[in-house]
Design a protein around this motif. Structure first.
Motif, mmCIF file in Angstrom:
data_model
loop_
_atom_site.group_PDB
_atom_site.id
_atom_site.type_symbol
_atom_site.label_atom_id
_atom_site.label_comp_id
_atom_site.label_asym_id
_atom_site.label_seq_id
_atom_site.Cartn_x
_atom_site.Cartn_y
_atom_site.Cartn_z
ATOM 1 N N LYS A 107 -3.710 5.169 -15.597
ATOM 2 C CA LYS A 107 -3.651 4.498 -16.426
ATOM 3 C C LYS A 107 -3.291 2.605 -17.038
ATOM 4 N N SER A 108 -1.829 2.378 -15.136
ATOM 5 C CA SER A 108 -1.408 1.959 -15.370
ATOM 6 C C SER A 108 -2.128 0.673 -14.801
ATOM 7 N N GLY A 109 -2.990 1.423 -13.833
ATOM 8 C CA GLY A 109 -4.275 -0.189 -12.447
ATOM 9 C C GLY A 109 -4.099 0.302 -11.450
ATOM 10 N N LEU A 110 -3.259 1.416 -10.742
ATOM 11 C CA LEU A 110 -3.114 1.718 -9.352
ATOM 12 C C LEU A 110 -3.444 3.372 -8.857
ATOM 13 N N TRP A 111 -3.330 3.874 -8.167
ATOM 14 C CA TRP A 111 -3.284 5.037 -7.592
ATOM 15 C C TRP A 111 -1.942 5.662 -7.027
ATOM 16 N N GLY A 112 -2.310 6.789 -7.541
ATOM 17 C CA GLY A 112 -1.108 8.158 -7.268
ATOM 18 C C GLY A 112 -2.353 8.823 -6.600
ATOM 19 N N ARG A 113 -0.977 10.559 -6.468
ATOM 20 C CA ARG A 113 -2.199 11.528 -5.896
ATOM 21 C C ARG A 113 -3.252 11.692 -6.377
ATOM 22 N N SER A 114 -3.659 11.358 -7.774
ATOM 23 C CA SER A 114 -5.038 11.486 -8.510
ATOM 24 C C SER A 114 -4.682 10.749 -9.391
ATOM 25 N N SER A 115 -5.868 10.450 -10.523
ATOM 26 C CA SER A 115 -5.772 9.594 -11.989
ATOM 27 C C SER A 115 -4.560 10.077 -12.910
ATOM 28 N N VAL A 123 0.719 5.726 -1.595
ATOM 29 C CA VAL A 123 -0.462 5.810 -1.665
ATOM 30 C C VAL A 123 -1.772 3.817 -2.068
ATOM 31 N N SER A 124 -0.602 3.848 -3.024
ATOM 32 C CA SER A 124 -1.500 1.672 -3.467
ATOM 33 C C SER A 124 -1.549 0.898 -2.531
ATOM 34 N N GLY A 125 -0.415 1.286 -1.329
ATOM 35 C CA GLY A 125 -0.072 0.287 -0.407
ATOM 36 C C GLY A 125 -1.012 0.497 0.597
ATOM 37 N N LEU A 126 -0.899 1.861 0.718
ATOM 38 C CA LEU A 126 -1.970 2.293 2.042
ATOM 39 C C LEU A 126 -3.433 1.153 1.569
ATOM 40 N N LEU A 127 -3.842 2.247 0.377
ATOM 41 C CA LEU A 127 -5.454 1.851 0.205
ATOM 42 C C LEU A 127 -5.729 0.561 -0.047
ATOM 43 N N LEU A 128 -4.441 -0.249 -0.138
ATOM 44 C CA LEU A 128 -5.449 -2.099 -0.508
ATOM 45 C C LEU A 128 -4.941 -2.358 1.217
ATOM 46 N N ASP A 129 -4.060 -1.883 1.899
ATOM 47 C CA ASP A 129 -4.246 -2.331 3.677
ATOM 48 C C ASP A 129 -5.427 -1.847 3.790
ATOM 49 N N MET A 130 -5.549 -1.024 4.112
ATOM 50 C CA MET A 130 -6.577 -0.169 4.566
ATOM 51 C C MET A 130 -8.456 -0.640 4.388
ATOM 52 N N ILE A 131 -8.568 -0.852 2.736
ATOM 53 C CA ILE A 131 -10.024 -0.699 2.497
ATOM 54 C C ILE A 131 -10.011 -1.967 1.855
ATOM 55 N N PRO A 132 -10.781 -3.710 2.485
ATOM 56 C CA PRO A 132 -11.206 -4.256 2.145
ATOM 57 C C PRO A 132 -11.489 -4.699 0.568
ATOM 58 N N GLN A 133 -12.672 -3.907 0.579
ATOM 59 C CA GLN A 133 -13.552 -3.802 -0.819
ATOM 60 C C GLN A 133 -12.698 -3.331 -2.273
ATOM 61 N N LEU A 134 -11.132 -3.276 -1.731
ATOM 62 C CA LEU A 134 -9.792 -3.194 -3.081
ATOM 63 C C LEU A 134 -9.732 -4.253 -2.606
ATOM 64 N N GLN A 135 -8.489 -4.407 -1.984
ATOM 65 C CA GLN A 135 -8.388 -5.847 -1.877
ATOM 66 C C GLN A 135 -8.136 -7.167 -3.149
ATOM 67 N N LYS A 136 -8.859 -6.654 -4.807
ATOM 68 C CA LYS A 136 -8.444 -7.979 -5.384
ATOM 69 C C LYS A 136 -7.607 -8.056 -6.101
ATOM 70 N N GLN A 137 -7.139 -8.573 -6.454
ATOM 71 C CA GLN A 137 -6.102 -9.720 -7.722
ATOM 72 C C GLN A 137 -5.684 -8.626 -7.959
ATOM 73 N N CYS A 138 -5.997 -8.320 -9.047
ATOM 74 C CA CYS A 138 -5.723 -7.842 -9.930
ATOM 75 C C CYS A 138 -4.624 -5.972 -9.580
ATOM 76 N N TYR A 139 -5.301 -5.658 -8.259
ATOM 77 C CA TYR A 139 -4.841 -4.608 -7.462
ATOM 78 C C TYR A 139 -3.442 -5.247 -6.959
ATOM 79 N N LYS A 142 -0.602 -6.167 -9.366
ATOM 80 C CA LYS A 142 -0.105 -4.751 -10.249
ATOM 81 C C LYS A 142 0.728 -4.028 -8.918
ATOM 82 N N LEU A 143 1.205 -3.994 -7.196
ATOM 83 C CA LEU A 143 1.131 -3.190 -5.884
ATOM 84 C C LEU A 143 2.500 -4.659 -6.312
ATOM 85 N N GLU A 144 2.609 -5.887 -6.671
ATOM 86 C CA GLU A 144 4.248 -7.313 -6.735
ATOM 87 C C GLU A 144 5.267 -5.781 -7.688
ATOM 88 N N GLU A 145 4.015 -5.960 -8.248
ATOM 89 C CA GLU A 145 5.322 -6.082 -9.923
ATOM 90 C C GLU A 145 5.640 -4.116 -9.679
#
Length: 274
Positions: A107-115, A123-139, A142-145
């Motif tokens: 609901k916060s727009g990032l990732w945990g162990r499940s939705s 989890v979110s940092g790993l995903l955004l480091d490893m998967i370029p297709q999801l490296q979107k500004q909005c995510y 939210k990681l910065e916040e």
């Protein structure tokens, strides 16, 4: 100059992990542990031809109709593995996995162990480091916040944030957050070159915290004294067991990250010392 001989510590860790990979497959352990180990071996220079093809079959057979596997982290590592192993051949499976991940933000727009879970930086940092297709500004915003709300908490959270920002070339809204995070993480290195959840934490240092921390700092190596990296390399080499692994609860997890950190440290320090 001729080709350099492989670093002995890297070679020992690679050999041990390859044996573990075959053993995990034979025992039919959970797929996430297998694909994470295989991914970090590939990221550390092992050829895809050295990875058992049976893993591909398990990825195909165990993917659910919604594109995901067991949960978020499992899906991240399976997508990463397939992308590293043979991206073109398995593009549809990869795309379905990425679609699952994007459809299962919380609901916060990032990732945990499940939705249904809270947002988690590992989890979110790993995903955004490893998967370029999801490296979107909005995510990434939210990681910065999220990191600002937890700033200077845990070394591995700082490192995952730095890795995600670096690989995505994200420009934070807070212009000082990267330099401040690098400075804080650097100051939390222990005297022997290792890392724990934070410097004064009562637990002993371990290979996971040490490897993740140094991998985060390597993304911003121009901001870090070279001796810091040399001290961590020494700690990793001094604490490596004769069979190539490190003392850590989930053996292949510690050994996989340890190998990757060793590889990256040797590559960087090799250029510094030349």
């Amino acid at each position: 100059m001729g080709n350099k001989l492989p670093n002995l510590s890297v070679l020992k860790a690679t050999t041990s992990l390859r044996a573990m990979l075959k053993e995990m497959l034979a025992k039919e352990l959970e797929l996430r542990r297998i694909t994470k180990t295989a991914s970090l071996l590939l990221m550390s220079g092992l050829s895809p031809s050295s990875i058992p093809k049976w893993i591909i079959d398990r990825c195909k057979n165990e993917q659910n109709e919604d594109g995901g596997w067991v949960a978020i982290t499992d899906t991240i590592w399976n997508v990463v593995f397939l992308s590293l192993y043979d991206k073109n051949t398995h593009q549809e499976i990869i795309d379905n996995g990425i679609n699952y991940l994007e459809a299962n933000t919380n609901k916060s727009g990032l990732w945990g162990r499940s939705s249904r879970d809270m947002s988690r930086i590992p989890v979110s940092g790993l995903l955004l480091d490893m998967i370029p297709q999801l490296q979107k500004q909005c995510y990434l915003q939210k990681l910065e916040e999220l990191w600002k709300s937890e700033i200077n908490s845990l070394t591995y959270k700082a490192a995952y944030t730095l890795m995600a920002f670096s690989s995505s070339e994200y420009v934070p809204q807070d212009s000082k957050i990267i330099s401040d995070t690098v400075s804080w993480l650097s100051m939390n290195q222990r005297q022997d070159g290792s890392f724990a959840p934070w410097k004064e934490h009562p637990v002993a240092s371990d290979v996971f915290c040490t490897s993740i921390a140094i991998l985060g700092l390597l993304r911003h190596k121009d901001m870090v004294p070279v001796d810091l990296f040399k001290n961590t390399l020494k700690w990793l080499e001094d604490n490596q067991l004769k069979n190539g692994i490190w003392a850590f609860h989930e053996i292949e997890d510690g050994a996989s990250w340890g190998l990757h950190a060793l590889k990256r440290l040797n590559e960087y320090l090799g250029t510094v010392n030349e």
